[in-house]
Write a protein that holds these residues in place. Structure first.
Motif, PDB file in Angstrom:
ATOM      1  N   THR A   1       0.828  -1.192   0.186  1.00  0.00           N
ATOM      2  CA  THR A   1       0.114  -0.010   0.070  1.00  0.00           C
ATOM      3  C   THR A   1       0.966   1.314  -0.015  1.00  0.00           C
ATOM      4  O   THR A   1       2.079   1.398   0.502  1.00  0.00           O
ATOM      5  CB  THR A   1      -0.724  -0.031   1.076  1.00  0.00           C
ATOM      6  OG1 THR A   1      -0.066   0.194   2.550  1.00  0.00           O
ATOM      7  CG2 THR A   1      -1.685  -1.062   1.520  1.00  0.00           C
ATOM      8  N   ALA A   2       0.281   2.340  -0.396  1.00  0.00           N
ATOM      9  CA  ALA A   2       0.958   3.612  -0.549  1.00  0.00           C
ATOM     10  C   ALA A   2       1.489   3.861   0.792  1.00  0.00           C
ATOM     11  O   ALA A   2       2.686   4.659   1.162  1.00  0.00           O
ATOM     12  CB  ALA A   2       0.061   4.794  -1.034  1.00  0.00           C
ATOM     13  N   ASN A   3       0.640   3.664   2.026  1.00  0.00           N
ATOM     14  CA  ASN A   3       0.906   4.112   3.413  1.00  0.00           C
ATOM     15  C   ASN A   3       2.183   3.414   3.751  1.00  0.00           C
ATOM     16  O   ASN A   3       3.120   4.068   4.408  1.00  0.00           O
ATOM     17  CB  ASN A   3      -0.278   3.966   4.019  1.00  0.00           C
ATOM     18  CG  ASN A   3      -0.160   4.451   5.489  1.00  0.00           C
ATOM     19  OD1 ASN A   3       0.346   5.600   5.793  1.00  0.00           O
ATOM     20  ND2 ASN A   3      -0.722   4.047   6.642  1.00  0.00           N
ATOM     21  N   ASP A   4       2.149   2.222   3.648  1.00  0.00           N
ATOM     22  CA  ASP A   4       3.152   1.483   3.920  1.00  0.00           C
ATOM     23  C   ASP A   4       4.669   1.657   3.472  1.00  0.00           C
ATOM     24  O   ASP A   4       5.653   1.936   4.071  1.00  0.00           O
ATOM     25  CB  ASP A   4       2.986  -0.135   3.695  1.00  0.00           C
ATOM     26  CG  ASP A   4       1.850  -0.772   4.319  1.00  0.00           C
ATOM     27  OD1 ASP A   4       1.401  -0.168   5.511  1.00  0.00           O
ATOM     28  OD2 ASP A   4       1.509  -1.831   4.005  1.00  0.00           O
ATOM     29  N   SER A   5       4.751   2.014   1.972  1.00  0.00           N
ATOM     30  CA  SER A   5       5.714   2.728   1.512  1.00  0.00           C
ATOM     31  C   SER A   5       6.209   3.971   1.948  1.00  0.00           C
ATOM     32  O   SER A   5       7.341   4.272   2.137  1.00  0.00           O
ATOM     33  CB  SER A   5       5.451   2.546  -0.082  1.00  0.00           C
ATOM     34  OG  SER A   5       5.421   1.608  -0.748  1.00  0.00           O
ATOM     35  N   LEU A   6       5.292   4.926   2.212  1.00  0.00           N
ATOM     36  CA  LEU A   6       5.619   6.318   2.829  1.00  0.00           C
ATOM     37  C   LEU A   6       6.195   5.937   4.020  1.00  0.00           C
ATOM     38  O   LEU A   6       7.150   6.701   4.473  1.00  0.00           O
ATOM     39  CB  LEU A   6       4.269   6.819   2.940  1.00  0.00           C
ATOM     40  CG  LEU A   6       4.108   8.196   2.002  1.00  0.00           C
ATOM     41  CD1 LEU A   6       2.560   8.382   1.824  1.00  0.00           C
ATOM     42  CD2 LEU A   6       5.003   9.276   2.580  1.00  0.00           C
ATOM     43  N   GLN A   7       5.771   5.095   4.926  1.00  0.00           N
ATOM     44  CA  GLN A   7       6.498   4.741   6.375  1.00  0.00           C
ATOM     45  C   GLN A   7       7.970   4.745   6.268  1.00  0.00           C
ATOM     46  O   GLN A   7       8.533   5.133   7.012  1.00  0.00           O
ATOM     47  CB  GLN A   7       5.700   3.749   6.924  1.00  0.00           C
ATOM     48  CG  GLN A   7       4.503   4.299   7.892  1.00  0.00           C
ATOM     49  CD  GLN A   7       3.883   3.071   8.787  1.00  0.00           C
ATOM     50  OE1 GLN A   7       3.392   2.093   8.224  1.00  0.00           O
ATOM     51  NE2 GLN A   7       4.120   3.354  10.169  1.00  0.00           N
ATOM     52  N   LEU A   8       8.092   3.787   5.175  1.00  0.00           N
ATOM     53  CA  LEU A   8       9.662   3.247   5.053  1.00  0.00           C
ATOM     54  C   LEU A   8      10.246   4.611   4.354  1.00  0.00           C
ATOM     55  O   LEU A   8      11.431   4.611   4.745  1.00  0.00           O
ATOM     56  CB  LEU A   8       9.523   1.991   4.065  1.00  0.00           C
ATOM     57  CG  LEU A   8       9.211   0.686   4.620  1.00  0.00           C
ATOM     58  CD1 LEU A   8       8.835  -0.286   3.399  1.00  0.00           C
ATOM     59  CD2 LEU A   8      10.004   0.309   5.759  1.00  0.00           C
ATOM     60  N   GLU A   9       9.541   5.203   3.675  1.00  0.00           N
ATOM     61  CA  GLU A   9      10.144   6.190   3.107  1.00  0.00           C
ATOM     62  C   GLU A   9      10.633   7.377   3.983  1.00  0.00           C
ATOM     63  O   GLU A   9      11.722   8.296   3.924  1.00  0.00           O
ATOM     64  CB  GLU A   9       9.340   6.936   1.925  1.00  0.00           C
ATOM     65  CG  GLU A   9      10.092   7.871   1.015  1.00  0.00           C
ATOM     66  CD  GLU A   9      10.939   7.382  -0.063  1.00  0.00           C
ATOM     67  OE1 GLU A   9      11.951   8.201  -0.377  1.00  0.00           O
ATOM     68  OE2 GLU A   9      11.108   6.220  -0.428  1.00  0.00           O
ATOM     69  N   ARG A  10       9.643   7.465   5.077  1.00  0.00           N
ATOM     70  CA  ARG A  10       9.974   8.823   6.011  1.00  0.00           C
ATOM     71  C   ARG A  10      11.505   8.311   6.767  1.00  0.00           C
ATOM     72  O   ARG A  10      12.063   9.169   6.968  1.00  0.00           O
ATOM     73  CB  ARG A  10       8.879   8.672   7.074  1.00  0.00           C
ATOM     74  CG  ARG A  10       7.792   9.246   6.529  1.00  0.00           C
ATOM     75  CD  ARG A  10       6.367   9.468   7.664  1.00  0.00           C
ATOM     76  NE  ARG A  10       7.001   9.688   8.966  1.00  0.00           N
ATOM     77  CZ  ARG A  10       6.835   9.107  10.065  1.00  0.00           C
ATOM     78  NH1 ARG A  10       5.952   7.968  10.123  1.00  0.00           N
ATOM     79  NH2 ARG A  10       7.262   9.376  11.205  1.00  0.00           N
ATOM     80  N   VAL A  11      11.866   7.312   6.749  1.00  0.00           N
ATOM     81  CA  VAL A  11      13.125   6.985   7.501  1.00  0.00           C
ATOM     82  C   VAL A  11      14.262   7.448   6.578  1.00  0.00           C
ATOM     83  O   VAL A  11      15.347   8.116   6.987  1.00  0.00           O
ATOM     84  CB  VAL A  11      13.192   5.455   7.693  1.00  0.00           C
ATOM     85  CG1 VAL A  11      14.629   5.237   8.554  1.00  0.00           C
ATOM     86  CG2 VAL A  11      12.182   4.858   8.683  1.00  0.00           C
ATOM     87  N   GLN A  12      13.957   6.993   5.220  1.00  0.00           N
ATOM     88  CA  GLN A  12      15.103   7.633   4.358  1.00  0.00           C
ATOM     89  C   GLN A  12      15.168   9.100   4.333  1.00  0.00           C
ATOM     90  O   GLN A  12      16.241   9.517   3.992  1.00  0.00           O
ATOM     91  CB  GLN A  12      14.912   6.800   2.849  1.00  0.00           C
ATOM     92  CG  GLN A  12      15.013   5.261   3.210  1.00  0.00           C
ATOM     93  CD  GLN A  12      14.654   4.561   1.770  1.00  0.00           C
ATOM     94  OE1 GLN A  12      14.628   5.164   0.860  1.00  0.00           O
ATOM     95  NE2 GLN A  12      14.610   3.410   1.799  1.00  0.00           N
ATOM     96  N   GLN A  13      14.153   9.579   4.112  1.00  0.00           N
ATOM     97  CA  GLN A  13      14.008  11.108   4.056  1.00  0.00           C
ATOM     98  C   GLN A  13      14.408  11.873   5.453  1.00  0.00           C
ATOM     99  O   GLN A  13      15.321  12.636   5.255  1.00  0.00           O
ATOM    100  CB  GLN A  13      12.485  11.649   3.882  1.00  0.00           C
ATOM    101  CG  GLN A  13      12.010  11.307   2.597  1.00  0.00           C
ATOM    102  CD  GLN A  13      10.544  11.699   2.433  1.00  0.00           C
ATOM    103  OE1 GLN A  13       9.762  12.004   3.348  1.00  0.00           O
ATOM    104  NE2 GLN A  13      10.120  11.482   1.320  1.00  0.00           N
ATOM    105  N   ARG A  14      14.445  11.457   6.439  1.00  0.00           N
ATOM    106  CA  ARG A  14      15.016  11.817   7.517  1.00  0.00           C
ATOM    107  C   ARG A  14      16.488  11.591   7.616  1.00  0.00           C
ATOM    108  O   ARG A  14      17.288  12.703   7.990  1.00  0.00           O
ATOM    109  CB  ARG A  14      14.633  10.753   8.881  1.00  0.00           C
ATOM    110  CG  ARG A  14      15.187  11.535  10.266  1.00  0.00           C
ATOM    111  CD  ARG A  14      14.570  12.899  10.606  1.00  0.00           C
ATOM    112  NE  ARG A  14      15.257  13.542  11.728  1.00  0.00           N
ATOM    113  CZ  ARG A  14      16.075  14.507  11.518  1.00  0.00           C
ATOM    114  NH1 ARG A  14      16.405  15.152  10.339  1.00  0.00           N
ATOM    115  NH2 ARG A  14      16.442  14.947  12.563  1.00  0.00           N
TER     116      ARG A  14
END
Length: 114
Positions: free
Chosen positions: A75-88
């Protein structure tokens, strides 16, 4: 709450009775953020781009990618959660290395780290 409702850890995966990967992705993101905070404390006075990149690649990325084939973020939400770590991490690296980057545009840093 029963143990069955909380899920079971096995081989590094968090399983719940619905077999939804959402709880495992939450677990992975929390673990990734904790490791990232450790890296941030450890390297706040270090200006070596290779050292910072190595820390992220050796400590955080394996957490985020461990057997992703099994729990693929569908899901887009799951991918977004993982992306937040990388963006940080990218925000931290931009600030530490004093590279000007627009919000959510980390192209200058990506070019520098590669």
């Amino acid at each position: 709450m029963r143990v069955a409702d909380e899920g079971v850890m096995n081989l590094g995966f968090k399983f719940i009775h619905k077999l939804d990967p959402g709880s495992h992705i939450n677990y992975v993101c929390c673990k990734g953020f904790k490791t990232l905070r450790f890296i941030m404390k450890l390297s706040k006075n270090i200006r070596s781009r290779m050292f910072i990149k190595a820390l992220f690649y050796e400590l955080v990325r394996p957490i985020l990618e461990y057997d992703a084939d099994v729990w693929d973020p569908h899901t887009a939400n799951d991918s977004l959660q993982l992306e937040r770590v990388q963006q940080r991490f990218m925000r931290f690296a931009c600030n530490l290395l004093q590279i000007p980057c627009e919000p959510y545009d980390y192209t200058p840093l990506s070019d520098l780290l590669n």
